[in-house]
Write a protein that holds these residues in place. Structure first.
Motif, PDB file in Angstrom:
ATOM      1  N   GLU A   6       0.831  -1.198   0.000  1.00  0.00           N
ATOM      2  CA  GLU A   6       0.000   0.000   0.000  1.00  0.00           C
ATOM      3  C   GLU A   6       0.870   1.254   0.000  1.00  0.00           C
ATOM      4  OE1 GLU A   6      -2.635   1.431   3.538  1.00  0.00           O
ATOM      5  OE2 GLU A   6      -3.788  -0.042   2.408  1.00  0.00           O
ATOM      6  N   LEU A   7       1.898   1.238   0.819  1.00  0.00           N
ATOM      7  CA  LEU A   7       2.828   2.366   0.900  1.00  0.00           C
ATOM      8  C   LEU A   7       3.586   2.537  -0.406  1.00  0.00           C
ATOM      9  CD1 LEU A   7       4.165   4.542   2.662  1.00  0.00           C
ATOM     10  CD2 LEU A   7       5.743   2.781   3.488  1.00  0.00           C
ATOM     11  N   ALA A   8       4.090   1.437  -0.966  1.00  0.00           N
ATOM     12  CA  ALA A   8       4.827   1.505  -2.227  1.00  0.00           C
ATOM     13  C   ALA A   8       3.928   1.936  -3.376  1.00  0.00           C
ATOM     14  CB  ALA A   8       5.447   0.136  -2.535  1.00  0.00           C
ATOM     15  N   PHE A   9       2.675   1.465  -3.388  1.00  0.00           N
ATOM     16  CA  PHE A   9       1.725   1.829  -4.441  1.00  0.00           C
ATOM     17  C   PHE A   9       1.473   3.333  -4.457  1.00  0.00           C
ATOM     18  CE2 PHE A   9      -2.799   2.612  -5.495  1.00  0.00           C
ATOM     19  CZ  PHE A   9      -2.770   2.251  -6.836  1.00  0.00           C
ATOM     20  N   CYS A  10       1.245   3.906  -3.289  1.00  0.00           N
ATOM     21  CA  CYS A  10       1.004   5.357  -3.213  1.00  0.00           C
ATOM     22  C   CYS A  10       2.247   6.136  -3.634  1.00  0.00           C
ATOM     23  CB  CYS A  10       0.587   5.744  -1.795  1.00  0.00           C
ATOM     24  SG  CYS A  10      -1.031   5.130  -1.305  1.00  0.00           S
ATOM     25  N   ALA A  11       3.422   5.651  -3.251  1.00  0.00           N
ATOM     26  CA  ALA A  11       4.664   6.317  -3.647  1.00  0.00           C
ATOM     27  C   ALA A  11       4.852   6.268  -5.158  1.00  0.00           C
ATOM     28  CB  ALA A  11       5.850   5.669  -2.942  1.00  0.00           C
ATOM     29  N   ALA A  42      -0.525  16.257   9.231  1.00  0.00           N
ATOM     30  CA  ALA A  42      -0.784  14.820   9.137  1.00  0.00           C
ATOM     31  C   ALA A  42      -0.090  14.099  10.280  1.00  0.00           C
ATOM     32  CB  ALA A  42      -0.290  14.283   7.788  1.00  0.00           C
ATOM     33  N   PRO A  43      -0.617  12.941  10.684  1.00  0.00           N
ATOM     34  CA  PRO A  43       0.024  12.168  11.757  1.00  0.00           C
ATOM     35  C   PRO A  43       1.371  11.609  11.308  1.00  0.00           C
ATOM     36  CG  PRO A  43      -1.816  10.955  10.814  1.00  0.00           C
ATOM     37  CD  PRO A  43      -1.877  12.327  10.235  1.00  0.00           C
ATOM     38  N   SER A  44       2.238  11.355  12.266  1.00  0.00           N
ATOM     39  CA  SER A  44       3.610  10.954  11.952  1.00  0.00           C
ATOM     40  C   SER A  44       3.906   9.491  12.228  1.00  0.00           C
ATOM     41  CB  SER A  44       4.594  11.809  12.757  1.00  0.00           C
ATOM     42  OG  SER A  44       4.395  11.614  14.149  1.00  0.00           O
ATOM     43  N   PHE A  45       2.946   8.740  12.740  1.00  0.00           N
ATOM     44  CA  PHE A  45       3.228   7.331  13.011  1.00  0.00           C
ATOM     45  C   PHE A  45       1.946   6.515  12.923  1.00  0.00           C
ATOM     46  CE2 PHE A  45       2.052   9.180  17.046  1.00  0.00           C
ATOM     47  CZ  PHE A  45       1.249   8.217  17.634  1.00  0.00           C
ATOM     48  N   GLY A  46       2.128   5.213  12.700  1.00  0.00           N
ATOM     49  CA  GLY A  46       0.987   4.304  12.639  1.00  0.00           C
ATOM     50  C   GLY A  46       0.329   4.264  11.280  1.00  0.00           C
ATOM     51  N   ARG A  47      -0.637   3.377  11.156  1.00  0.00           N
ATOM     52  CA  ARG A  47      -1.327   3.165   9.885  1.00  0.00           C
ATOM     53  C   ARG A  47      -2.718   3.763   9.859  1.00  0.00           C
ATOM     54  NH1 ARG A  47      -2.492  -2.723   7.103  1.00  0.00           N
ATOM     55  NH2 ARG A  47      -2.859  -1.979   4.981  1.00  0.00           N
ATOM     56  N   GLY A  48      -3.252   4.116  11.006  1.00  0.00           N
ATOM     57  CA  GLY A  48      -4.578   4.705  11.051  1.00  0.00           C
ATOM     58  C   GLY A  48      -5.682   3.674  10.908  1.00  0.00           C
ATOM     59  N   LEU A  81      -6.581   2.721   2.429  1.00  0.00           N
ATOM     60  CA  LEU A  81      -6.821   3.575   1.266  1.00  0.00           C
ATOM     61  C   LEU A  81      -8.265   4.062   1.182  1.00  0.00           C
ATOM     62  CD1 LEU A  81      -4.832   1.628  -1.489  1.00  0.00           C
ATOM     63  CD2 LEU A  81      -4.208   3.811  -0.457  1.00  0.00           C
ATOM     64  N   PHE A  82      -9.150   3.452   1.946  1.00  0.00           N
ATOM     65  CA  PHE A  82     -10.572   3.764   1.813  1.00  0.00           C
ATOM     66  C   PHE A  82     -11.137   4.469   3.045  1.00  0.00           C
ATOM     67  CE2 PHE A  82      -9.540  -0.016  -0.682  1.00  0.00           C
ATOM     68  CZ  PHE A  82      -9.910   0.419  -1.949  1.00  0.00           C
ATOM     69  N   THR A  83     -10.269   4.944   3.902  1.00  0.00           N
ATOM     70  CA  THR A  83     -10.721   5.717   5.056  1.00  0.00           C
ATOM     71  C   THR A  83      -9.933   7.023   5.122  1.00  0.00           C
ATOM     72  OG1 THR A  83      -9.101   4.748   6.599  1.00  0.00           O
ATOM     73  CG2 THR A  83     -11.193   3.595   6.343  1.00  0.00           C
ATOM     74  N   LYS A  84     -10.582   8.060   5.617  1.00  0.00           N
ATOM     75  CA  LYS A  84      -9.930   9.363   5.721  1.00  0.00           C
ATOM     76  C   LYS A  84      -8.728   9.310   6.657  1.00  0.00           C
ATOM     77  CE  LYS A  84     -10.871  14.211   6.860  1.00  0.00           C
ATOM     78  NZ  LYS A  84     -11.901  15.187   7.317  1.00  0.00           N
ATOM     79  N   ASP A  85      -8.894   8.603   7.777  1.00  0.00           N
ATOM     80  CA  ASP A  85      -7.791   8.489   8.737  1.00  0.00           C
ATOM     81  C   ASP A  85      -6.634   7.697   8.147  1.00  0.00           C
ATOM     82  OD1 ASP A  85      -6.735   8.897  11.461  1.00  0.00           O
ATOM     83  OD2 ASP A  85      -6.947   6.729  11.646  1.00  0.00           O
ATOM     84  N   GLY A  86      -6.953   6.637   7.392  1.00  0.00           N
ATOM     85  CA  GLY A  86      -5.905   5.841   6.760  1.00  0.00           C
ATOM     86  C   GLY A  86      -5.120   6.635   5.735  1.00  0.00           C
ATOM     87  N   LEU A  87      -5.817   7.434   4.932  1.00  0.00           N
ATOM     88  CA  LEU A  87      -5.144   8.266   3.926  1.00  0.00           C
ATOM     89  C   LEU A  87      -4.276   9.338   4.573  1.00  0.00           C
ATOM     90  CD1 LEU A  87      -8.033   8.718   1.323  1.00  0.00           C
ATOM     91  CD2 LEU A  87      -5.931   7.391   1.027  1.00  0.00           C
ATOM     92  N   HIS A 105      -2.710   9.065   7.388  1.00  0.00           N
ATOM     93  CA  HIS A 105      -1.507   8.397   7.883  1.00  0.00           C
ATOM     94  C   HIS A 105      -0.576   7.988   6.743  1.00  0.00           C
ATOM     95  CE1 HIS A 105      -3.679   8.103  11.711  1.00  0.00           C
ATOM     96  NE2 HIS A 105      -2.537   7.782  12.265  1.00  0.00           N
ATOM     97  N   LEU A 106      -1.145   7.781   5.558  1.00  0.00           N
ATOM     98  CA  LEU A 106      -0.340   7.401   4.389  1.00  0.00           C
ATOM     99  C   LEU A 106       0.431   8.579   3.795  1.00  0.00           C
ATOM    100  CD1 LEU A 106      -2.437   4.932   2.199  1.00  0.00           C
ATOM    101  CD2 LEU A 106       0.014   4.751   2.671  1.00  0.00           C
ATOM    102  N   LEU A 107      -0.035   9.778   4.019  1.00  0.00           N
ATOM    103  CA  LEU A 107       0.488  10.953   3.336  1.00  0.00           C
ATOM    104  C   LEU A 107       1.988  11.122   3.523  1.00  0.00           C
ATOM    105  CD1 LEU A 107       0.043  13.540   1.708  1.00  0.00           C
ATOM    106  CD2 LEU A 107      -0.513  14.709   3.851  1.00  0.00           C
ATOM    107  N   LEU A 108       2.441  11.242   4.739  1.00  0.00           N
ATOM    108  CA  LEU A 108       3.853  11.539   4.994  1.00  0.00           C
ATOM    109  C   LEU A 108       4.792  10.396   4.589  1.00  0.00           C
ATOM    110  CD1 LEU A 108       3.821  13.541   8.355  1.00  0.00           C
ATOM    111  CD2 LEU A 108       3.828  14.375   6.012  1.00  0.00           C
ATOM    112  N   PRO A 109       4.539   9.135   4.978  1.00  0.00           N
ATOM    113  CA  PRO A 109       5.468   8.078   4.570  1.00  0.00           C
ATOM    114  C   PRO A 109       5.529   7.862   3.059  1.00  0.00           C
ATOM    115  CG  PRO A 109       3.583   7.156   5.728  1.00  0.00           C
ATOM    116  CD  PRO A 109       3.513   8.631   5.910  1.00  0.00           C
TER     117      PRO A 109
END
Length: 326
Positions: free
Chosen positions: A99-104, A161-167, A180-186, A188-192
């Motif tokens: 998921e992290l690599a896909f967004c990157a 944005a939060p700095s740790f965890g997956r949300g 990818l389908f929740t606001k909190d999850g997205l 948490h994905l932003l910074l990494p």
């Protein structure tokens, strides 16, 4: 094509054997796993019995042969810490890393491509020059420095944005959980994901620019101009398409590197993926888990390179894959 696939399959098996030997060989140099598995009050006899039951007193050849026989059946061992099959432990973390690599990768595609094309089409434009300056700086700054600065500014100072965890995550088809389908999850994905993308984006910007500038000087592009084709068609269909071959090759290699970069990114952002699991296994001297991780990542590299060669032939049908001799 069939001959090429057969050659690649044989090569992949050979490479995986080498990876398995190396990953298994380094187990003995990572420390004593018995120390992590028993309490400090355990007697020496108890430690020796545990070592004997795990087969750690056997020589390397016997240990590897026992490991290889189980590996071909899909059993890479049992984690000393989690007390579960190592593949089960790793595959629980694979969705988070993918998921992290896909967004990157999405960020790289949608940012690096237009920036590289713009820098090639208008090299003297102030924006193009700024893009090249920023990309040069990006090549020089280590990924962990970028990640630390992003945590400090975007999370601590600006609270973007939060700095740790997956949300918060949701279950997809009962197979894996995704953020990818929740606001909190997205959030948490932003910074990494941005940190991971910034590490590779400068390479692709400069590569696209260099290849695009070379293609724009070719005869068929001049012929396209003389035919009166539209500017977007020339730039984004005729020119950009013909820059894809080297970009696909480098992209395939960098896709494997992306998995390696996730170790640093996931550690800094406490992202519960494969990279964070690997660092955790190293600290606990969980040698079966370390060995299995290296084999899984090596398999990803082999599969990625094979897919790159196949896509290479699809993009340019004149390339005869079977004649590459690889």
């Amino acid at each position: 094509m069939l001959i090429f696939l057969l050659r690649r399959l044989i090569q992949a098996c050979f490479v995986m054997i080498i990876i398995s030997v190396i990953s298994f060989a380094i187990q003995g140099n990572l420390g004593d796993p018995i120390q992590q598995m028993v309490s400090v009050t355990a007697s020496q006899d108890e430690r020796n019995q545990l070592r004997e039951s795990l087969g750690l007193n056997d020589n390397f050849i016997n240990q590897y042969w026992r490991f290889a026989k189980k590996a071909v059946q899909g059993d890479l061992g049992t984690s000393f810490y989690y007390k579960k099959p190592v593949l089960e432990v790793i595959f629980q973390k694979v969705p988070a890393t993918l998921e992290l690599a896909f967004c990157a990768i999405l960020l790289i595609i949608f940012v690096a491509t237009p920036c590289g094309v713009l820098a090639a089409i208008k090299p003297k434009n102030p924006i193009s020059r700024l893009i090249m300056i920023v990309s040069s700086i990006g090549l020089s700054v280590p990924i962990f420095i970028v990640a630390i600065f992003m945590v400090y500014f975007f999370s601590i100072e600006w609270n973007v944005a939060p700095s740790f965890g997956r949300g918060e995550t949701t279950e997809i088809l009962g197979l894996w959980e995704s953020g990818l389908f929740t606001k909190d999850g997205l959030s948490h994905l932003l910074l990494p994901s941005l940190s991971l993308a910034i590490a590779l984006m400068p390479i692709f910007i400069r590569l696209i620019r260099a290849e695009m500038m070379e293609v724009l000087q070719s005869e068929y592009i001049r012929f396209a101009w003389s035919k009166g084709l539209s500017t977007p068609r020339i730039y984004f269909i005729h020119a950009l398409k013909n820059t894809m071959l080297p970009i696909i090759t480098v992209g395939g290699i960098q896709a494997g590197t992306l998995v390696a970069y996730t170790i640093l990114t996931e550690t800094i952002f406490q992202w519960p993926g494969m990279g964070f699991l690997f660092m955790d296994a190293v600290s606990r001297v969980d040698t079966p888990l370390i060995s299995a991780y290296l084999i899984v990542v090596g398999g990803m590299f082999v599969m990625t390179n094979t897919l790159v060669d196949l896509v290479y032939g699809l993009v340019n049908p004149t390339v005869r894959l079977a004649s590459h001799g690889i």
